[in-house]
Design a protein around this motif. Structure first.
Motif, PDB file in Angstrom:
ATOM      1  N   LEU A 808      55.048  41.952  43.567  1.00 34.65           N
ATOM      2  CA  LEU A 808      54.609  43.186  44.208  1.00 34.65           C
ATOM      3  C   LEU A 808      53.301  43.715  43.630  1.00 34.65           C
ATOM      4  CD1 LEU A 808      57.969  45.148  44.600  1.00 34.65           C
ATOM      5  CD2 LEU A 808      56.859  43.588  46.203  1.00 34.65           C
ATOM      6  N   SER A 809      52.797  43.052  42.609  1.00 36.51           N
ATOM      7  CA  SER A 809      51.549  43.491  41.991  1.00 36.51           C
ATOM      8  C   SER A 809      50.352  42.990  42.786  1.00 36.51           C
ATOM      9  CB  SER A 809      51.460  42.980  40.548  1.00 36.51           C
ATOM     10  OG  SER A 809      50.165  43.183  40.015  1.00 36.51           O
ATOM     11  N   ARG A 810      49.308  43.805  42.876  1.00 33.99           N
ATOM     12  CA  ARG A 810      48.090  43.346  43.546  1.00 33.99           C
ATOM     13  C   ARG A 810      47.382  42.283  42.719  1.00 33.99           C
ATOM     14  NH1 ARG A 810      43.240  46.218  42.057  1.00 33.99           N
ATOM     15  NH2 ARG A 810      43.589  47.815  40.469  1.00 33.99           N
ATOM     16  N   HIS A 811      47.804  42.116  41.470  1.00 35.24           N
ATOM     17  CA  HIS A 811      47.209  41.093  40.612  1.00 35.24           C
ATOM     18  C   HIS A 811      48.072  39.818  40.570  1.00 35.24           C
ATOM     19  CE1 HIS A 811      44.172  43.883  39.257  1.00 35.24           C
ATOM     20  NE2 HIS A 811      45.116  44.770  38.961  1.00 35.24           N
ATOM     21  N   TYR A 812      48.997  39.705  41.511  1.00 29.50           N
ATOM     22  CA  TYR A 812      49.832  38.501  41.597  1.00 29.50           C
ATOM     23  C   TYR A 812      49.016  37.304  42.087  1.00 29.50           C
ATOM     24  CZ  TYR A 812      53.804  35.500  42.918  1.00 29.50           C
ATOM     25  OH  TYR A 812      54.692  34.461  43.049  1.00 29.50           O
ATOM     26  N   ASP A 813      48.118  37.547  43.047  1.00 25.01           N
ATOM     27  CA  ASP A 813      47.371  36.431  43.640  1.00 25.01           C
ATOM     28  C   ASP A 813      45.892  36.749  43.833  1.00 25.01           C
ATOM     29  OD1 ASP A 813      47.567  38.296  45.630  1.00 25.01           O
ATOM     30  OD2 ASP A 813      48.376  36.935  47.153  1.00 25.01           O
ATOM     31  N   ASP A 814      45.393  37.821  43.202  1.00 26.76           N
ATOM     32  CA  ASP A 814      44.036  38.269  43.516  1.00 26.76           C
ATOM     33  C   ASP A 814      42.953  37.310  43.053  1.00 26.76           C
ATOM     34  OD1 ASP A 814      44.759  38.928  40.905  1.00 26.76           O
ATOM     35  OD2 ASP A 814      43.388  40.621  40.798  1.00 26.76           O
ATOM     36  N   LEU A 815      43.233  36.447  42.069  1.00 27.51           N
ATOM     37  CA  LEU A 815      42.223  35.496  41.603  1.00 27.51           C
ATOM     38  C   LEU A 815      42.281  34.172  42.360  1.00 27.51           C
ATOM     39  CD1 LEU A 815      42.424  36.046  37.733  1.00 27.51           C
ATOM     40  CD2 LEU A 815      40.872  37.112  39.386  1.00 27.51           C
ATOM     41  N   SER A 816      43.306  33.991  43.187  1.00 26.59           N
ATOM     42  CA  SER A 816      43.501  32.689  43.826  1.00 26.59           C
ATOM     43  C   SER A 816      42.396  32.365  44.824  1.00 26.59           C
ATOM     44  CB  SER A 816      44.870  32.628  44.512  1.00 26.59           C
ATOM     45  OG  SER A 816      44.953  33.570  45.566  1.00 26.59           O
ATOM     46  N   VAL A 817      41.895  33.375  45.513  1.00 29.83           N
ATOM     47  CA  VAL A 817      40.825  33.126  46.486  1.00 29.83           C
ATOM     48  C   VAL A 817      39.545  32.718  45.764  1.00 29.83           C
ATOM     49  CG1 VAL A 817      39.404  34.151  48.290  1.00 29.83           C
ATOM     50  CG2 VAL A 817      41.832  34.692  48.177  1.00 29.83           C
ATOM     51  N   LEU A 818      39.237  33.381  44.649  1.00 29.27           N
ATOM     52  CA  LEU A 818      38.068  32.994  43.861  1.00 29.27           C
ATOM     53  C   LEU A 818      38.222  31.567  43.339  1.00 29.27           C
ATOM     54  CD1 LEU A 818      37.525  36.258  41.758  1.00 29.27           C
ATOM     55  CD2 LEU A 818      36.424  35.601  43.893  1.00 29.27           C
ATOM     56  N   TRP A 819      39.413  31.258  42.859  1.00 31.87           N
ATOM     57  CA  TRP A 819      39.687  29.904  42.337  1.00 31.87           C
ATOM     58  C   TRP A 819      39.479  28.866  43.421  1.00 31.87           C
ATOM     59  CZ3 TRP A 819      43.774  26.633  43.866  1.00 31.87           C
ATOM     60  CH2 TRP A 819      43.972  25.503  43.065  1.00 31.87           C
ATOM     61  N   ARG A 820      39.986  29.143  44.604  1.00 32.40           N
ATOM     62  CA  ARG A 820      39.855  28.201  45.710  1.00 32.40           C
ATOM     63  C   ARG A 820      38.388  27.959  46.048  1.00 32.40           C
ATOM     64  NH1 ARG A 820      40.537  30.038  51.933  1.00 32.40           N
ATOM     65  NH2 ARG A 820      39.643  28.178  52.888  1.00 32.40           N
ATOM     66  N   ARG A 821      37.575  29.020  45.997  1.00 33.56           N
ATOM     67  CA  ARG A 821      36.163  28.909  46.372  1.00 33.56           C
ATOM     68  C   ARG A 821      35.287  28.395  45.233  1.00 33.56           C
ATOM     69  NH1 ARG A 821      36.330  34.526  49.200  1.00 33.56           N
ATOM     70  NH2 ARG A 821      35.378  35.233  47.276  1.00 33.56           N
ATOM     71  N   GLY A 822      35.877  28.108  44.077  1.00 34.28           N
ATOM     72  CA  GLY A 822      35.084  27.644  42.952  1.00 34.28           C
ATOM     73  C   GLY A 822      34.291  28.747  42.294  1.00 34.28           C
ATOM     74  N   GLU A 823      34.818  29.979  42.341  1.00 32.88           N
ATOM     75  CA  GLU A 823      34.147  31.115  41.716  1.00 32.88           C
ATOM     76  C   GLU A 823      34.885  31.520  40.442  1.00 32.88           C
ATOM     77  OE1 GLU A 823      33.680  34.213  44.594  1.00 32.88           O
ATOM     78  OE2 GLU A 823      32.838  32.868  46.107  1.00 32.88           O
ATOM     79  N   TYR A 824      34.255  32.391  39.657  1.00 32.47           N
ATOM     80  CA  TYR A 824      34.757  32.745  38.337  1.00 32.47           C
ATOM     81  C   TYR A 824      34.669  34.251  38.137  1.00 32.47           C
ATOM     82  CZ  TYR A 824      34.039  27.745  37.353  1.00 32.47           C
ATOM     83  OH  TYR A 824      34.080  26.376  37.386  1.00 32.47           O
ATOM     84  N   ILE A 825      35.298  34.730  37.065  1.00 36.34           N
ATOM     85  CA  ILE A 825      35.150  36.118  36.661  1.00 36.34           C
ATOM     86  C   ILE A 825      34.526  36.141  35.272  1.00 36.34           C
ATOM     87  CG2 ILE A 825      37.121  36.888  38.032  1.00 36.34           C
ATOM     88  CD1 ILE A 825      38.741  37.041  35.420  1.00 36.34           C
ATOM     89  N   PRO A 826      33.771  37.191  34.952  1.00 35.28           N
ATOM     90  CA  PRO A 826      33.212  37.280  33.600  1.00 35.28           C
ATOM     91  C   PRO A 826      34.272  37.771  32.623  1.00 35.28           C
ATOM     92  CG  PRO A 826      32.561  39.177  34.893  1.00 35.28           C
ATOM     93  CD  PRO A 826      33.333  38.289  35.818  1.00 35.28           C
ATOM     94  N   MET A 827      34.212  37.302  31.395  1.00 32.81           N
ATOM     95  CA  MET A 827      35.080  37.802  30.332  1.00 32.81           C
ATOM     96  C   MET A 827      34.243  37.923  29.069  1.00 32.81           C
ATOM     97  SD  MET A 827      38.700  35.806  30.907  1.00 32.81           S
ATOM     98  CE  MET A 827      39.270  36.208  29.257  1.00 32.81           C
ATOM     99  N   SER A 828      34.207  39.126  28.526  1.00 29.74           N
ATOM    100  CA  SER A 828      33.291  39.422  27.434  1.00 29.74           C
ATOM    101  C   SER A 828      34.046  39.827  26.185  1.00 29.74           C
ATOM    102  CB  SER A 828      32.340  40.554  27.858  1.00 29.74           C
ATOM    103  OG  SER A 828      31.574  41.006  26.786  1.00 29.74           O
ATOM    104  N   LEU A 829      33.430  39.546  25.021  1.00 30.04           N
ATOM    105  CA  LEU A 829      33.942  40.046  23.753  1.00 30.04           C
ATOM    106  C   LEU A 829      33.296  41.385  23.398  1.00 30.04           C
ATOM    107  CD1 LEU A 829      34.125  36.786  21.595  1.00 30.04           C
ATOM    108  CD2 LEU A 829      36.030  38.125  22.480  1.00 30.04           C
ATOM    109  N   ASN A 830      32.520  41.939  24.336  1.00 28.91           N
ATOM    110  CA  ASN A 830      31.908  43.235  24.141  1.00 28.91           C
ATOM    111  C   ASN A 830      32.915  44.322  24.511  1.00 28.91           C
ATOM    112  OD1 ASN A 830      30.443  45.732  25.052  1.00 28.91           O
ATOM    113  ND2 ASN A 830      28.664  44.554  24.331  1.00 28.91           N
ATOM    114  N   GLU A 831      33.285  45.140  23.538  1.00 29.00           N
ATOM    115  CA  GLU A 831      34.323  46.140  23.770  1.00 29.00           C
ATOM    116  C   GLU A 831      33.903  47.174  24.804  1.00 29.00           C
ATOM    117  OE1 GLU A 831      36.965  49.460  21.310  1.00 29.00           O
ATOM    118  OE2 GLU A 831      35.879  47.876  20.218  1.00 29.00           O
ATOM    119  N   GLU A 832      32.632  47.576  24.777  1.00 24.38           N
ATOM    120  CA  GLU A 832      32.185  48.593  25.727  1.00 24.38           C
ATOM    121  C   GLU A 832      32.292  48.085  27.168  1.00 24.38           C
ATOM    122  OE1 GLU A 832      28.298  49.833  24.736  1.00 24.38           O
ATOM    123  OE2 GLU A 832      28.871  50.742  22.807  1.00 24.38           O
ATOM    124  N   ARG A 833      31.950  46.800  27.393  1.00 20.30           N
ATOM    125  CA  ARG A 833      32.050  46.241  28.742  1.00 20.30           C
ATOM    126  C   ARG A 833      33.510  46.161  29.187  1.00 20.30           C
ATOM    127  NH1 ARG A 833      28.216  40.978  29.040  1.00 20.30           N
ATOM    128  NH2 ARG A 833      29.261  40.843  31.072  1.00 20.30           N
TER     129      ARG A 833
END
Length: 848
Positions: A808-833
């Motif tokens: 029931l979470s909106r984060h259950y499958d929200d990355l799957s479309v990006l994965w299918r299209r060969g896209e990515y998300i940024p992940m930073s070690l910068n705390e402010e970001r």
């Protein structure tokens, strides 16, 4: 007022209309029946809506609240879990233990069901929930005793690792306590289907999950069985065709299985595999890509690394992204819920990726029973007693069953159909498994903890010293250097070992016993190569001869060709070029095989007879003649190619192997097709159907297979080739193991979407090979990431589903479309970001 104010007038209208019908001869009984049927129908509808509302209410109660403050026991100081916009937890604490506590809490928030099912698998307790369907899985896991091995392993880890395991367990249990105290829907919707209580998490549980992953990544026992079965059917030359060795690997002579045991071929079909079964089918034990370049090959004047480990697809994904901020710095990347730490990723100075090493870490021993006393088995020193232990296995609501576990000096005795060993075990014998993952001295958890804190390749290599299983290839990069190291232990076999790890051997012959492990300095490693590139796609990693050969079986001979070309033809690389390679869908295999199998069919005019399939064949061959091998989801070429080679391989082997064995060869063996059509060592003999009077050529078989493929595709996708799309068949099947089997619920619990790629593309999507969806994508890169130390804060990551395991979470499958299209998300070690786009901050405070 469930149906609003209009309900009663509407019912009165129905009554009036029914009464009017009396004037036309209806009886009062019919009218009454009609009225009561209407009442029942409306009442049932009301009950259904009430039940649906109740289910929704209870299920939604377990949705985690990301913006919250919770007082918990077991913390020394405040912990913050900052969820970025993709629900990736960034965990901040004052001590290492507090950070691990936060990771355990976050894992339990989002993946509690997944964690407990992995634990139940290791414990051999699935059947308590799922009954007879999982009994064989439990029986095998009890015999392997993965949970008992994990219990012993805890004490062998370092003090730092044991502290991390305890803190992680405390974090999981803090979430379990919150679920109980606050009545948060049992923590996950799946638990409403089962009445069992959730036991507290322990350090043993985390190591047991690690052992289950080791089982999923080890496929050599199944390979030995396959080779033994085929050797009973084929002469050595033809056996080399269907189980070819990786190119340039030294060949060592050995006896065949029939020379070791008096056996007849088995025609037993394979049992149906359950979704929770950790034993992988042949050829599905693991696949991955990883590569890195140093500063001399990088446009950013610093190192780059890419990694995409491949596992069976599921919903939710095996992987969950996380960032851990330790007092000495942060680490970020892919985690596996149940295990405390980053499995693959980076910190500020060091990055590491994984591929399955295919180290030959399993041997099957056929033990001869004493004909006068079946409780004894033969050893080089005479008969010895089989060790036994009686245990109880719960099976649904039935009384628990007592089963007897057995063990020889080589390892656990395999029960039932485990690994298919029953098909090659002669009467009066039993099969026992020797496996490195059953060694309790393994310190793989130490490796995991230490890698997160390594600051350079030297420290990264040192972290691998205690690792035994699962054996993995580690691609490493620091700011200046790149490296490739095979981590884990390989059994040291004697030169005279009868099976050389390639098939089951007599357990009473001393020369077949292991002699410890191959020394670490004899395992493959490449540090700072002159080319500036390290690369692995599960391909062969050494030319050393047996017994220092690592393996005779490798996970890839095809992707490596495409990867080598993409990485070497470009002088300087960027993060974008790494992404381009990681998501490449060109099949080098198709480029090799199509000119071989179609060389007599490409035409202008009509060299083959006209028939009902002629129009389809003409268009299909024209399109394939112009195709570059890209398995694009939107075109028909990938579908035609995949169906053609599937039918071709099946037609080639069916008469020689028989139906049952041919049915097991459901996935393409590219080197087999190539050997046949190049007639290597007489391999074209496979083209002649021995049961027919005519002598068929390989061109005949190619045409027959193409016709079979086109007929299949026409029946399923219509008569216009132009309307066919590879993605319609190559659906990524990310199914929920339980909810995905419930009609209706499966529509939201399973994530199914069209994908590109195929068996042998870098963006790999392994075909199931089995009906009803033989072209479905069932094994792929559930995690992809690219690190550029020239700009580390813009590193890129993706997993195949979403962060949450709650449907029931909106984060259950929200990355799957990006994965299918060969896209990515940024992940930073910068705390402010991380805090800038946070969707919530969970504060864990020590309970006073």
């Amino acid at each position: 007022m469930l149906f609003g104010t209009g309900f009663r007038p509407a019912l009165n209208q129905v009554k009036a209309a029914a009464t009017a019908k009396l004037c036309n001869g209806w009886s009062i009984g019919v009218v009454t029946l009609f009225i009561w049927l209407a009442r029942i129908f409306l009442g049932l509808g009301a009950l259904f809506l009430l039940a649906l509302a109740l289910v929704w209410y209870l299920a939604s109660g377990s949705l985690p609240e990301y913006d919250n403050r919770v007082e918990v026991a077991g913390l020394t100081s405040r912990v913050e879990i900052v969820r970025d916009r993709n629900a990736v937890p960034h965990i901040f604490g004052e001590t290492n233990e507090d950070v691990y506590f936060g990771l355990g809490y976050a894992h339990a928030q989002d993946r509690l069901w997944q964690m407990t099912m992995l634990r139940r698998t290791a414990q051999g307790r699935l059947s308590e929930l799922f009954g007879e369907a999982t009994f064989d899985i439990d029986l095998l896991l009890r015999n392997l005793d993965l949970y008992g091995v994990a219990r012993q392993m805890v004490a062998n880890q370092s003090e730092e690792t044991q502290a991390a395991l305890r803190a992680y367990s405390a974090g999981v249990n803090a979430r379990l306590g919150e679920v109980r105290e606050e009545a948060l829907g049992r923590g996950s919707p799946e638990f409403f289907l089962f009445s069992r209580e959730i036991s507290p998490w322990t350090p043993t549980d985390s190591i047991a999950v690690n052992r289950v992953m080791a089982l999923q990544l080890s496929g050599h026992a199944g390979y030995e069985v396959r080779r033994a079965e085929l050797s009973l059917l084929l002469d050595p030359e033809r056996l080399r065709d269907v189980m070819p060795e990786a190119p340039r690997l030294a060949t060592v002579g050995q006896p065949e299985f029939a020379d070791l045991f008096d056996m007849q071929p088995s025609n037993t079909p394979l049992p149906e595999r359950h979704a929770f079964d950790p034993v992988q089918d042949y050829g599905m034990a693991g696949a991955s890509n990883a590569w890195a370049v140093d500063a001399t090959r990088s446009a950013s004047d610093s190192t780059l690394l890419a990694s995409d480990p491949h596992l069976g697809l599921s919903a939710p994904s095996v992987w969950m992204l996380a960032r851990l901020e330790f007092p000495d710095g942060g680490a970020i990347g892919g985690t596996i819920p149940g295990i405390p730490g980053i499995i693959a990723g980076r910190n500020e100075d060091f990055a590491w990726g994984l591929t399955t090493a295919y180290t030959d870490d399993q041997d099957l021993y056929i033990e001869r029973l004493n004909p006068d006393d079946s409780s004894q088995y033969l050893t080089p020193d005479g008969y010895a007693q089989i060790e036994t232990q009686d245990v109880l296995i719960g099976v649904g609501d039935e009384p628990a069953r007592t089963v007897t576990l057995r063990r020889t000096r080589h390892g656990p005795v395999l029960p039932g159909t485990a690994f298919g060993a029953d098909r090659i075990t002669p009467p009066g014998h039993i099969a026992a498994l020797a496996w490195t993952a059953l060694d309790p001295s393994d310190r793989s958890m130490d490796t995991l903890i230490e890698l997160q804190h390594a600051r350079n390749i030297s420290e990264g290599r040192a972290a691998l010293e205690g690792l035994i299983a699962p054996s993995q290839n580690f691609t490493m990069a620091d700011a200046n250097s790149v490296a490739f190291v095979v981590g884990g232990k390989a059994p040291l076999r004697q030169d005279t070992h009868q099976g050389q790890g390639r098939m089951p051997v007599p357990g009473w012959v001393a020369q077949n016993d292991w002699q410890g492990y191959v020394p670490a300095d004899q395992m493959p490693a490449i540090i700072d190569p002159r080319s500036g590139i390290v690369l692995n796609t599960n391909n062969r990693t050494t030319d050393r001869e047996f017994p220092y050969h690592v393996s005779f079986v490798w996970g890839d001979t095809q992707r490596i060709q495409r990867a080598r070309r993409l990485l070497t033809e470009r002088e300087f690389h960027t993060a974008d070029s790494f992404v381009e390679a990681q998501t490449d869908t060109v099949s080098q295999t198709a480029r090799i095989l199509l000119p071989l199998i179609g060389r007599d069919l490409w035409w202008t005019g009509s060299p083959v007879e006209d028939d009902a399939l002629s129009p389809l064949r003409r268009v299909a061959l024209e399109r394939l003649a112009e195709w570059n091998g890209e398995m694009n989801e939107h075109g028909p070429e990938g579908l035609i190619y995949a169906a053609w080679v599937r039918h071709l391989q099946r037609n080639l082997v069916r008469d020689d192997l028989g139906g049952a064995m041919a049915d097991r060869m459901t996935r393409l063996e590219p080197l087999f097709i190539e050997r046949v059509f190049r007639d290597i060592d007489g391999a074209s003999a496979w083209c002649d159907i021995t049961t027919s009077q005519a002598v068929e050529t390989c061109s005949d078989m190619a045409l027959r297979a193409l016709n079979d493929a086109l007929a299949e595709l026409r029946d399923k996708y219509g008569a216009r080739v132009e309307s066919w799309q590879w993605g319609d068949a190559h659906l990524a099947m990310q199914e929920h193991e339980v909810l995905g089997r419930i009609p209706g619920v499966a529509l939201i619990a399973s994530i199914v979407q069209p994908t590109g790629g195929g068996d042998d593309t870098l963006m790999r999507g392994r075909l199931s090979g089995e009906q009803p969806n033989p072209y479905a994508n069932v094994h792929a890169s559930g995690l992809r990431f690219v690190v550029d130390f020239g700009d580390p804060e813009n590193s890129r990551y993706i997993i195949s589903t979403g962060q949450s395991g709650h449907l029931l979470s909106r984060h259950y499958d929200d990355l799957s479309v990006l994965w299918r299209r060969g896209e990515y998300i940024p992940m930073s070690l910068n705390e402010e970001r991380a805090r800038a786009d946070a969707i919530g901050v969970t504060v864990l405070a020590p309970r006073s």
